[in-house]
Design a protein around this motif. Structure first.
Motif, short mmCIF file in Angstrom:
data_model
loop_
_atom_site.label_atom_id
_atom_site.label_comp_id
_atom_site.label_asym_id
_atom_site.label_seq_id
_atom_site.Cartn_x
_atom_site.Cartn_y
_atom_site.Cartn_z
N THR A 8 50.10 28.09 42.05
CA THR A 8 48.75 28.31 41.54
C THR A 8 48.63 29.61 40.74
OG1 THR A 8 48.11 29.40 43.61
CG2 THR A 8 47.73 27.03 43.44
N SER A 10 49.06 32.21 37.64
CA SER A 10 49.00 31.98 36.20
C SER A 10 50.39 32.07 35.59
CB SER A 10 48.10 33.03 35.55
OG SER A 10 48.71 34.31 35.60
N PRO A 28 47.57 25.15 37.25
CA PRO A 28 47.76 25.36 38.69
C PRO A 28 47.98 24.02 39.39
CG PRO A 28 45.45 25.64 38.09
CD PRO A 28 46.20 25.53 36.81
N TYR A 30 48.26 22.23 43.30
CA TYR A 30 47.95 22.45 44.70
C TYR A 30 48.64 21.45 45.63
CZ TYR A 30 44.32 25.63 43.06
OH TYR A 30 43.67 26.68 42.45
N ASN A 99 53.51 29.44 45.33
CA ASN A 99 52.53 30.29 46.01
C ASN A 99 52.46 29.99 47.50
OD1 ASN A 99 51.33 30.42 43.04
ND2 ASN A 99 50.53 32.15 44.22
N GLU A 214 41.86 22.73 44.62
CA GLU A 214 41.83 23.97 45.38
C GLU A 214 41.37 23.77 46.81
OE1 GLU A 214 40.09 28.54 44.82
OE2 GLU A 214 39.54 26.94 43.41
#
Length: 251
Positions: A8, A10, A28, A30, A99, A214
């Motif tokens: 996620t 940048s 991004p 998820y 992430n 998200e």
């Protein structure tokens, strides 16, 4: 095993951490799932490069990928012996930007997913391997697998394996397949230190790869499993052989 993860950060944040030369651009994600394209960083001609590969490793010697087991993870303990990974650990090591990742803890009636990420909220670097599979009639496809190790003390209550995480000071040596031999490279593959990861219970929506938003990484409240209600006691059976006073019971 690790079967889902996120990226996620940048493109600018990822490039700053991994120092590859390309100006990459990606949205991004998820809920990255096996067989999907994943971002990776590799070393070619002394420079780091951003690349995409299919998540699902296919050794170069495989004749028909459709009949070959999908290898999304590679166990660190057996990389030097497994025929599928022996060449890649020597010549095609990579970093996989992330992430966080998901893992499922077995509960009483179902599996509870957790989102595991860095406690300091910084991106992670998974150790990985890549390989190019060439079709006999022409056409190449790059494929990749994520390396896993035994779970650390924090991770063990959820699952017995976890991705091998590398620190920035290890990036050069891991990617340098020219001078850093495989036997030295595998010594970098260890469980993460205690306390570096955070664990968040999340919705079972992550179970479906079609969900990618998200909301998947938002914390949910864990509910206590319901205890089974005790069964009512059965009434005592009537004696059929006689009564307490020794008389026969006709009913």
């Amino acid at each position: 095993m690790c079967g889902r993860y996120t990226l996620t950060a940048s493109p600018e944040e990822v490039r700053e951490l991994f120092s590859y030369i390309e100006q990459s651009n990606f949205p991004p994600r998820y809920n990255i799932a096996p067989t999907q394209p994943i971002a990776l960083v590799k070393n070619e001609h002394g420079q780091r490069h951003f690349a995409l590969a299919r998540w699902g490793f296919v050794p170069s010697w495989v004749k028909d990928p459709a009949s070959f087991t999908l290898l999304i993870n590679a166990r660190a303990e057996t990389l030097l012996e497994k025929p599928s990974f022996k060449a890649a650990i020597k010549h095609r090591r990579c970093l996989i930007p992330a992430n966080g990742f998901y893992e499922w803890q077995r509960a009483v009636s179902a599996k509870q997913p957790y989102y595991i990420s860095a406690a300091n909220n910084q991106p992670l670097a998974f150790a990985g391997l890549w390989e190019t599979w060439s079709h006999p009639e022409g056409g190449d496809i790059d494929t990749a697998a994520m390396i896993t190790v035994e779970a650390n003390e924090d991770m063990a209550p959820i699952h017995h394996r976890m991705p091998a995480l590398l620190e920035p000071h290890q990036f050069d040596a891991w990617l340098d397949t020219g001078t850093v031999m495989a036997r030295e490279a595998v010594t970098f593959l260890k469980p993460a230190p205690k306390g570096v990861l955070s664990f968040t219970p999340v919705s079972t929506r992550v179970n479906s790869a079609s969900h990618d938003d998200e909301g998947l990484i938002r914390e949910v409240e864990l509910t206590e499993p319901k205890k089974p209600e005790p069964k009512p006691a059965k009434p005592p059976r009537k004696k059929k052989t006689g009564t307490d006073d020794g008389q026969l019971d006709l009913f």
